[in-house]
Scaffold this motif. Structure first.
Motif, PDB file in Angstrom:
ATOM      1  N   VAL A   1       0.844  -1.202   0.000  1.00 17.89           N
ATOM      2  CA  VAL A   1       0.000   0.000   0.000  1.00 17.89           C
ATOM      3  C   VAL A   1       0.880   1.254   0.000  1.00 17.89           C
ATOM      4  O   VAL A   1       0.636   2.200  -0.744  1.00 17.89           O
ATOM      5  CB  VAL A   1      -0.979  -0.001   1.195  1.00 17.89           C
ATOM      6  CG1 VAL A   1      -1.865   1.225   1.162  1.00 17.89           C
ATOM      7  CG2 VAL A   1      -1.840  -1.274   1.198  1.00 17.89           C
ATOM      8  N   CYS A   2       1.936   1.248   0.805  1.00 15.35           N
ATOM      9  CA  CYS A   2       2.820   2.424   0.883  1.00 15.35           C
ATOM     10  C   CYS A   2       3.535   2.663  -0.444  1.00 15.35           C
ATOM     11  O   CYS A   2       3.588   3.796  -0.939  1.00 15.35           O
ATOM     12  CB  CYS A   2       3.833   2.254   2.003  1.00 15.35           C
ATOM     13  SG  CYS A   2       3.101   2.314   3.652  1.00 15.35           S
ATOM     14  N   GLY A   3       4.102   1.619  -1.008  1.00 17.78           N
ATOM     15  CA  GLY A   3       4.797   1.756  -2.285  1.00 17.78           C
ATOM     16  C   GLY A   3       3.865   2.155  -3.414  1.00 17.78           C
ATOM     17  O   GLY A   3       4.260   2.873  -4.340  1.00 17.78           O
ATOM     18  N   THR A   4       2.618   1.718  -3.338  1.00 19.81           N
ATOM     19  CA  THR A   4       1.621   2.102  -4.341  1.00 19.81           C
ATOM     20  C   THR A   4       1.258   3.573  -4.196  1.00 19.81           C
ATOM     21  O   THR A   4       1.135   4.297  -5.198  1.00 19.81           O
ATOM     22  CB  THR A   4       0.366   1.204  -4.227  1.00 19.81           C
ATOM     23  OG1 THR A   4       0.757  -0.158  -4.451  1.00 19.81           O
ATOM     24  CG2 THR A   4      -0.700   1.600  -5.236  1.00 19.81           C
ATOM     25  N   ALA A   5       1.091   4.055  -2.967  1.00 27.48           N
ATOM     26  CA  ALA A   5       0.814   5.481  -2.742  1.00 27.48           C
ATOM     27  C   ALA A   5       1.944   6.336  -3.299  1.00 27.48           C
ATOM     28  O   ALA A   5       1.711   7.394  -3.895  1.00 27.48           O
ATOM     29  CB  ALA A   5       0.610   5.764  -1.252  1.00 27.48           C
TER      30      ALA A   5
ATOM     31  N   LYS B   1      -0.840   9.289  -4.859  1.00 21.08           N
ATOM     32  CA  LYS B   1      -2.180   9.596  -4.356  1.00 21.08           C
ATOM     33  C   LYS B   1      -2.514   8.718  -3.164  1.00 21.08           C
ATOM     34  O   LYS B   1      -1.947   7.639  -2.968  1.00 21.08           O
ATOM     35  CB  LYS B   1      -3.234   9.466  -5.449  1.00 21.08           C
ATOM     36  CG  LYS B   1      -3.494   8.070  -5.925  1.00 21.08           C
ATOM     37  CD  LYS B   1      -4.605   8.058  -6.973  1.00 21.08           C
ATOM     38  CE  LYS B   1      -4.977   6.633  -7.323  1.00 21.08           C
ATOM     39  NZ  LYS B   1      -6.060   6.554  -8.281  1.00 21.08           N
ATOM     40  N   THR B   2      -3.463   9.209  -2.387  1.00 21.80           N
ATOM     41  CA  THR B   2      -3.912   8.515  -1.184  1.00 21.80           C
ATOM     42  C   THR B   2      -4.485   7.152  -1.533  1.00 21.80           C
ATOM     43  O   THR B   2      -5.249   7.011  -2.497  1.00 21.80           O
ATOM     44  CB  THR B   2      -4.963   9.374  -0.453  1.00 21.80           C
ATOM     45  OG1 THR B   2      -4.342  10.602  -0.065  1.00 21.80           O
ATOM     46  CG2 THR B   2      -5.528   8.667   0.766  1.00 21.80           C
ATOM     47  N   GLN B   3      -4.115   6.170  -0.719  1.00 26.06           N
ATOM     48  CA  GLN B   3      -4.645   4.817  -0.854  1.00 26.06           C
ATOM     49  C   GLN B   3      -5.513   4.521   0.363  1.00 26.06           C
ATOM     50  O   GLN B   3      -5.028   4.562   1.500  1.00 26.06           O
ATOM     51  CB  GLN B   3      -3.498   3.799  -0.923  1.00 26.06           C
ATOM     52  CG  GLN B   3      -2.529   4.035  -2.054  1.00 26.06           C
ATOM     53  CD  GLN B   3      -3.164   3.834  -3.404  1.00 26.06           C
ATOM     54  OE1 GLN B   3      -3.756   2.786  -3.687  1.00 26.06           O
ATOM     55  NE2 GLN B   3      -3.056   4.845  -4.258  1.00 26.06           N
ATOM     56  N   LEU B   4      -6.772   4.255   0.136  1.00 27.79           N
ATOM     57  CA  LEU B   4      -7.736   3.941   1.184  1.00 27.79           C
ATOM     58  C   LEU B   4      -8.111   2.470   1.022  1.00 27.79           C
ATOM     59  O   LEU B   4      -8.721   2.086   0.024  1.00 27.79           O
ATOM     60  CB  LEU B   4      -8.960   4.850   1.029  1.00 27.79           C
ATOM     61  CG  LEU B   4     -10.059   4.786   2.064  1.00 27.79           C
ATOM     62  CD1 LEU B   4      -9.550   5.140   3.445  1.00 27.79           C
ATOM     63  CD2 LEU B   4     -11.167   5.757   1.663  1.00 27.79           C
ATOM     64  N   VAL B   5      -7.709   1.642   1.986  1.00 28.91           N
ATOM     65  CA  VAL B   5      -7.843   0.188   1.858  1.00 28.91           C
ATOM     66  C   VAL B   5      -8.714  -0.349   2.987  1.00 28.91           C
ATOM     67  O   VAL B   5      -8.254  -0.477   4.127  1.00 28.91           O
ATOM     68  CB  VAL B   5      -6.453  -0.488   1.862  1.00 28.91           C
ATOM     69  CG1 VAL B   5      -6.597  -1.994   1.688  1.00 28.91           C
ATOM     70  CG2 VAL B   5      -5.560   0.108   0.795  1.00 28.91           C
ATOM     71  N   PRO B   6      -9.982  -0.698   2.698  1.00 23.16           N
ATOM     72  CA  PRO B   6     -10.884  -1.181   3.746  1.00 23.16           C
ATOM     73  C   PRO B   6     -10.521  -2.567   4.292  1.00 23.16           C
ATOM     74  O   PRO B   6     -10.823  -2.891   5.430  1.00 23.16           O
ATOM     75  CB  PRO B   6     -12.256  -1.200   3.084  1.00 23.16           C
ATOM     76  CG  PRO B   6     -12.043  -0.979   1.634  1.00 23.16           C
ATOM     77  CD  PRO B   6     -10.645  -0.521   1.415  1.00 23.16           C
TER      78      PRO B   6
END
Length: 160
Positions: free
Chosen positions: A84-88, A93-98
């Motif tokens: 998630v961090c590397g993708t952001a 852009k912000t990554q919101l992962v439920p």
């Protein structure tokens, strides 16, 4: 600002953010050491919301390297575009992962992490840092978190 944080006893999530953002700005605008500022920002977020893990990863070459954080042990290095961090970082852009288990390539630094939000910070148009916040609850973050954490990262970009 002193070493105390004012938090209302009863408040919505948005109200808490509205109360802590000016306190964070006051705290970090008067301190010149970026590392100290990042440490205090992580501490304020954890104290205000009780997040499972909150901290920063700083861009160093082709990796994100662990910076100041609050919570259990963490991954030390994350590659560009990974998790998630590397993708952001890659997407800027912000990554919101439920549900982190449903995120392709999620890096499980802790099996107790269930949902996550990662917000990049920018200097000279490039991502230089990401704020990573994990919860031990599914679907614990929403657009309100994204909105206020992006405001917070604008302060981090300005003062750190």
């Amino acid at each position: 600002m002193s070493e105390s944080l004012y938090l209302p006893e009863v408040a919505t999530k948005a109200e808490k953010y509205q109360v802590i953002l000016p306190q964070i700005e006051s705290l970090i605008s008067s301190e010149t050491d970026s590392y100290a500022n990042l440490a205090n920002v992580a501490a304020v977020l954890r104290e205000a919301f009780g997040f499972f893990w909150v901290g920063f990863y700083i861009v160093k070459g082709e990796q994100l390297v662990l910076g100041p954080f609050q919570g259990p042990l963490a991954c030390t290095r994350i590659a560009f575009g990974k998790g998630v961090c590397g993708t952001a970082w890659k997407e800027a852009k912000t990554q919101l992962v439920p549900d982190v288990d449903a995120f392709p390539g999620h890096i499980a630094c802790s099996s107790a992490s269930r949902s996550e939000i990662v917000v990049p910070g920018f200097k000279e148009g490039k991502v230089w840092i990401v704020l990573d916040v994990d919860s031990d609850q599914l679907d614990d973050f929403d657009q309100s978190d994204a909105f206020y954490l992006e405001k917070l990262m604008a302060l981090v970009d300005q003062y750190c």
